[in-house]
Scaffold this motif. Structure first.
Motif, short mmCIF file in Angstrom:
data_model
loop_
_atom_site.label_atom_id
_atom_site.label_comp_id
_atom_site.label_asym_id
_atom_site.label_seq_id
_atom_site.Cartn_x
_atom_site.Cartn_y
_atom_site.Cartn_z
N ILE A 1 41.15 31.90 13.34
CA ILE A 1 40.31 31.68 14.52
C ILE A 1 40.33 32.96 15.35
N VAL A 2 39.16 33.41 15.77
CA VAL A 2 39.06 34.62 16.59
C VAL A 2 38.37 34.25 17.91
N ALA A 3 39.03 34.54 19.02
CA ALA A 3 38.47 34.26 20.34
C ALA A 3 37.70 35.48 20.85
N CYS A 4 36.40 35.32 20.96
CA CYS A 4 35.51 36.37 21.49
C CYS A 4 34.85 35.80 22.74
N THR A 5 35.64 35.61 23.77
CA THR A 5 35.24 34.81 24.92
C THR A 5 34.96 35.64 26.17
N GLY A 6 34.69 36.90 26.02
CA GLY A 6 34.30 37.73 27.14
C GLY A 6 35.48 38.35 27.87
N PHE A 7 35.17 39.05 28.95
CA PHE A 7 36.17 39.81 29.70
C PHE A 7 36.15 39.42 31.17
N ARG A 8 37.17 39.87 31.88
CA ARG A 8 37.27 39.57 33.30
C ARG A 8 37.90 40.74 34.04
N PHE A 9 37.69 40.76 35.35
CA PHE A 9 38.27 41.76 36.24
C PHE A 9 39.77 41.48 36.41
N ASP A 10 40.57 42.54 36.36
CA ASP A 10 42.02 42.41 36.52
C ASP A 10 42.37 42.61 38.00
N ALA A 11 42.75 41.52 38.66
CA ALA A 11 43.10 41.58 40.09
C ALA A 11 44.61 41.57 40.31
N SER A 12 45.38 41.74 39.23
CA SER A 12 46.83 41.60 39.34
C SER A 12 47.48 42.72 40.14
N VAL A 13 46.79 43.84 40.35
CA VAL A 13 47.40 44.98 41.05
C VAL A 13 47.38 44.81 42.57
N PHE A 14 46.70 43.80 43.07
CA PHE A 14 46.56 43.64 44.51
C PHE A 14 47.69 42.80 45.11
N ASP A 15 48.22 43.27 46.23
CA ASP A 15 49.10 42.44 47.04
C ASP A 15 48.31 41.25 47.57
N GLU A 16 49.00 40.18 47.90
CA GLU A 16 48.31 39.01 48.43
C GLU A 16 47.55 39.35 49.70
N GLY A 17 48.04 40.31 50.48
CA GLY A 17 47.39 40.66 51.73
C GLY A 17 46.04 41.34 51.57
N CYS A 18 45.72 41.82 50.37
CA CYS A 18 44.41 42.45 50.18
C CYS A 18 43.81 42.08 48.82
N ARG A 19 44.17 40.92 48.34
CA ARG A 19 43.61 40.45 47.07
C ARG A 19 42.19 39.95 47.31
N PRO A 20 41.20 40.49 46.61
CA PRO A 20 39.82 40.07 46.85
C PRO A 20 39.55 38.68 46.31
N LYS A 21 38.63 37.98 46.93
CA LYS A 21 38.22 36.68 46.44
C LYS A 21 37.51 36.85 45.10
N LEU A 22 37.84 35.98 44.14
CA LEU A 22 37.22 36.02 42.82
C LEU A 22 36.28 34.84 42.66
N VAL A 23 35.22 35.02 41.89
CA VAL A 23 34.22 33.97 41.65
C VAL A 23 33.82 33.98 40.18
N ILE A 24 32.97 33.04 39.80
CA ILE A 24 32.49 32.88 38.42
C ILE A 24 33.69 32.72 37.49
N ASP A 25 34.40 31.61 37.63
CA ASP A 25 35.61 31.33 36.85
C ASP A 25 36.66 32.41 37.07
N ASP A 26 36.71 32.96 38.27
CA ASP A 26 37.67 34.01 38.64
C ASP A 26 37.54 35.26 37.77
N ARG A 27 36.34 35.52 37.28
CA ARG A 27 36.14 36.66 36.40
C ARG A 27 35.69 37.91 37.15
N PHE A 28 35.10 37.73 38.35
CA PHE A 28 34.54 38.87 39.08
C PHE A 28 34.90 38.78 40.55
N PRO A 29 35.08 39.93 41.22
CA PRO A 29 35.30 39.91 42.66
C PRO A 29 33.99 39.61 43.39
#
Length: 516
Positions: free
Chosen positions: A280-308
């Motif tokens: 089985i191969v998962a080819c399910t697209g990509f998403r923005f990596d928000a892991s580098v942000f502190d909680e104090g400046c983490r941007p809101k994510l939308v569209i299944d948390d894939r984009f800021p």
């Protein structure tokens, strides 16, 4: 020392913005974790052929017109810095793009720090503190994220950890010989993968919850492209493969090897179907990596948390001073226009540069003055829609604007229409906004079905019902929409016939200025 701008990522968008900032002598730096620019394209697409077209021979001498068919070049005044000089292939190799981006970075002199991985972004007063992997912290008044969608989007399917991932699986088709394979995902990466396996795998199924959408029908280049849809032949001509409409409910290993998959069909009411696969191969697209942000400046994510989530100025809706450039800006026109691709976001980056100039450097949007007559305004609009690459590529997203106030007309090119609607250019008595647009139901009509009624070419009287790409000019009086004029569609995309295009537009402008 604090910079005015820190750009994170030296892909196409980061380089485009850096080159513009460098040209204008701004204070900036680019941080890139890879050893060179375009790190994403050193690995993707996995089968190493781009689906962004590279038409070298267009029949046009005008470099602006040529950019309509050149989907890989960045915007530059240097005729040597065009991707068309790097490959003659219509669908070029990804390695050629990597080579082009390296040369672009060198020629423009952009200030990039390579081998610099950003590990944490936090607030520092009114600005930001950016920490890298070596422990060095840089300050910036503003941060621009140009990192793209760097993480695989993994859907919440029980047992999905047993699937191989598009970003890491063995692409050698020979390793799939005589195996039953399930590909999860109906985008271009899924069909690209399935098509590569046809000659070796015994059976290939491509599965996803939504119907396949074909780019030639929807006009969205991220939907399934013809270059990747050969697999559909093998399905419809009963050659052992299939496209499954529905959801994977469970993946679990079988005692004897391979996997048991529970699948729920979207088209029927039958109970869960049990299917068996070797891989089985998962080819399910990509998403923005928000892991580098502190909680104090983490941007809101939308569209299944894939984009800021972004404002019309490409700024985070929740973190002031945090901007975005490149493929993540498709959040604003998701699956409708071209902001997810180089040939679209290169214009978005230029618009961002102009927005930053207006906001922080006292530089208004570039404009040229016109005579405030209906003929001069309509002639200028017709000339631009017939050659502009920005309006062509960013259809319905970018518009040319003619502002008329106190008897003076100003022409401003490639303004995001949402930014204009939000008051980005300020108030005005009259504004004419020209865009290129498809008709409202263009994606529901089979363009090859001759029984479907269509507006005739150059039919000015019924241009408002046209479904193919054509210019639309809207008049705003004191910020309120007061009138709309459609220019008739044309087979050659040349909207300059006097009686069909120019004269009706001039009459419309005249009526608007007269207050009719």
């Amino acid at each position: 020392m604090a910079h005015d701008y820190l750009i994170i990522g030296a892909g196409p968008a980061g380089l485009q913005l850096a080159a513009l900032l460098e040209r204008d002598g701004r204070d900036y730096a680019v941080l890139e974790r890879g050893t060179g620019p375009g790190t994403f394209f050193t690995r993707y697409p996995r089968h190493r052929t781009l689906i962004s077209i590279n038409k070298v021979h267009t029949g046009h001498a005008d470099p602006e017109r040529r950019l309509r068919m050149d989907w890989n070049s960045l915007l530059t005044d240097d005729p040597e810095l065009l991707f068309t000089r790097y490959s003659g292939r219509y669908f070029p190799a990804a390695d050629d793009l990597v080579r082009y981006l390296a040369d672009f970075a060198a020629a423009t002199g952009v200030r990039v720090h390579y081998d610099t991985e950003v590990t944490r972004i936090s607030r520092d007063g009114d600005g930001f503190a950016v920490l890298d992997g070596s422990g060095h912290t840089r300050q910036a008044a503003r941060v621009v994220m140009a990192t793209g969608v760097s993480q695989l989007h993994v859907p919440p399917i029980p047992g999905i950890e047993h699937a191989e991932r598009y970003d890491t699986f063995d692409t050698d088709p020979g390793s799939f010989t005589d195996q039953r394979v399930l590909v999860i995902g109906k985008g271009n990466s899924g069909f690209e993968t399935a098509d590569a396996l046809v000659e070796h795998a015994a059976v290939v199924h491509v599965a996803g919850p939504h119907s396949v959408r074909l780019a030639w029908q929807t006009h969205y280049v991220g939907h399934l492209r013809a270059v990747n849809n050969n697999f559909l032949d093998t399905y419809q001509l009963k050659s052992g493969n299939a496209v499954l409409d529905g959801t994977v409910e469970l993946i679990e290993p079988r005692p004897g090897g391979g996997f048991r998959v529970l699948f729920r069909y979207a088209r029927t009411v039958e109970a869960l179907r049990e299917l068996a696969y070797d891989r089985i191969v998962a080819c399910t697209g990509f998403r923005f990596d928000a892991s580098v942000f502190d909680e104090g400046c983490r941007p809101k994510l939308v569209i299944d948390d894939r984009f800021p989530e972004q404002t019309s100025a490409f700024e985070s809706t929740t973190v002031p001073g945090l901007y975005f450039a490149g493929t993540v800006t498709q959040q604003r026109d998701f699956k409708k226009s071209t902001s997810g691709f180089i040939h679209g976001f290169r214009y978005g980056v230029r618009a961002l540069h102009r927005i930053l100039g207006a906001r922080h450097h006292g530089t208004p949007w570039p404009a040229t003055e016109l005579a405030a007559s209906p003929e001069a305004i309509s002639d200028a609009l017709v000339a631009r829609v017939n050659r502009s690459s920005g309006l062509w590529q960013q259809f319905a997203v970018m518009g040319d604007v003619v502002t008329v106030s106190d008897g003076v007309a100003r022409y401003e090119e490639e303004v995001p229409v949402a930014y204009l609607a939000d008051g980005g250019l300020g108030p005005a008595e009259h504004r004419f906004v020209a865009t290129l647009e498809y008709g409202p139901d263009h994606d529901t009509v089979d363009p090859f079905d001759i029984t479907v009624p269509r507006v005739a070419e150059n039919d000015a009287a019924n241009a408002h019902d046209a479904s193919y790409l054509h210019p639309v000019v809207r008049h705003y009086r004191d910020g309120v929409l007061a009138g709309t004029h459609h220019l008739a569609e044309n087979l050659e995309n040349e909207w300059d016939l006097p009686a069909v295009h120019q004269q009706p537009l001039a009459a419309f402008v005249k009526e608007c200025l007269a207050g009719a």
